[in-house]
Design an enzyme around this catalytic site. Structure first.
Site, PDB file in Angstrom:
ATOM      1  N   LEU A 147       6.815  -6.237   1.724  1.00 38.87           N
ATOM      2  CA  LEU A 147       5.661  -6.602   2.541  1.00 38.87           C
ATOM      3  C   LEU A 147       4.435  -5.985   1.893  1.00 38.87           C
ATOM      4  CD1 LEU A 147       6.780  -5.975   6.266  1.00 38.87           C
ATOM      5  CD2 LEU A 147       6.528  -8.186   5.132  1.00 38.87           C
ATOM      6  N   ASP A 148       3.302  -6.670   1.968  1.00 37.69           N
ATOM      7  CA  ASP A 148       2.059  -6.079   1.487  1.00 37.69           C
ATOM      8  C   ASP A 148       1.776  -4.790   2.255  1.00 37.69           C
ATOM      9  OD1 ASP A 148       1.743  -8.321  -0.094  1.00 37.69           O
ATOM     10  OD2 ASP A 148       0.347  -9.307   1.269  1.00 37.69           O
ATOM     11  N   ARG A 149       1.058  -3.901   1.621  1.00 45.07           N
ATOM     12  CA  ARG A 149       0.738  -2.626   2.262  1.00 45.07           C
ATOM     13  C   ARG A 149       0.025  -2.834   3.604  1.00 45.07           C
ATOM     14  NH1 ARG A 149      -2.707   2.328  -0.570  1.00 45.07           N
ATOM     15  NH2 ARG A 149      -2.549   3.798   1.177  1.00 45.07           N
TER      16      ARG A 149
END
Length: 320
Positions: A147-149
């Site tokens: 997942l993106d940060r």
């Protein structure tokens, strides 16, 4: 035979006998995991040049390992592994509260926004390093996907290599179902149910990495469904069929509806109005995850609750 370690500088040939946990794994993926810190290009080069041997013979990167195969690993310099953070840190202990599901082969986390999945780039630690510190007895913890940060929500972690292979197969076969909630600008049109737009990674002159819709890019598909409409925004469910970097964010932008609070692809005026409601982060949340359990074969369904910031934003929009 001992398993190759990733925290030494190896100046001699090593031999590894394949055990049950690695059966069916690709040779390149085995080496990339065993030789952490070695550039991917070097791993493929030593396979191509025949320096890596399986049962004394040359082989290809996509060779599937069999039980009792003997792998020759040539001398390579491996970067020292970064030490894990202390399990006593409050931020490490807090990860326990984000576990949605756990058994002997996997866990599902409700990843908080702002926490990277991996350490590096100046970060003290990421989710996986924190979990390894929290679960020192689980020696094979690996991220199944990313997942993106800035994105919160369901993320799947395997505890066994056999489970990792099984779950990766579900990703490849598109039998794992991931559903996100996103708050987007404007009124999403009901007839826009699928965005098919190829995506290409780009590096700007500033060094910033962005993803753009590009005919030369990789095929990418996201399905969208309207959940709730507001005066100036729409809450949509987004289901990525492919798994490209920033896919949902760029596809929403391509459809004319950037996601609220997106620092890379957002729209300034819309973001300002959302900040006035208290939204201080990207409104993208991996809410639901469906997959088949690697051991039982039963269908697992996990739901990650929205955090307080996202819940309060929706509450204020409903009462505006």
């Amino acid at each position: 035979m001992t398993k190759p370690t990733a925290n030494v500088s190896s100046q001699q040939v090593r031999w590894h006998t394949v055990e049950a946990d690695h059966v069916g794994q690709r040779l390149d993926n085995f080496l990339l995991a065993a030789l952490k810190g070695v550039p991917k290009s070097l791993v493929y080069r030593i396979i191509r040049k025949g320096e890596v041997r399986v049962n004394k013979g040359r082989t290809k990167p996509d060779y599937k390992l069999c039980l009792a195969d003997v792998i020759r690993i040539p001398p390579v310099r491996v970067a020292a592994a970064a030490p894990l953070p202390s399990a006593k840190l409050d931020r490490i202990q807090a990860l326990q509260d984000y576990i949605l599901y756990e058994d002997d082969v996997l866990m599902v986390m409700n990843k908080p926004a702002g926490l990277a999945v991996h350490g590096g780039s100046g970060l003290q630690f990421g989710l996986i390093e924190g979990l390894r510190a929290l679960r020192p007895q689980a020696k094979q913890l690996e991220l199944v996907h990313r997942l993106d940060r800035e994105t919160s929500g369901c993320i799947l972690i395997s505890k066994r290599r056999s489970a990792l292979r099984h779950l990766h197969e579900q990703l490849r076969n598109k039998t794992m179902d991931k559903r996100y909630l996103a708050l987007v600008r404007g009124q999403w049109q009901a007839h826009v149910k699928v965005v098919n737009a190829p995506l290409q990674k780009n590096t700007l002159k500033s060094g910033e990495r962005v993803v753009r819709v590009d005919a030369e890019g990789k095929p990418s598909e996201t399905r969208f469904r309207i959940i709730e409409k507001f005066a100036q925004a729409t809450l949509v469910e987004a289901s990525p069929i492919t798994g490209r970097t920033h896919q949902i964010r760029v596809h929403a932008l391509h459809a004319g509806h950037p996601i609220a609070g997106d620092p890379k692809y957002g729209e300034q005026g819309f973001d300002q109005s959302m900040r006035a409601l208290g939204l201080n982060r990207l409104f993208l949340h991996a809410r639901e995850l469906f997959f088949s359990h690697p051991k039982s074969g039963e269908r697992v369904h996990c739901i990650a609750p929205l955090d307080e910031v996202l819940e309060q934003t929706l509450h204020k929009l409903r009462n505006a």
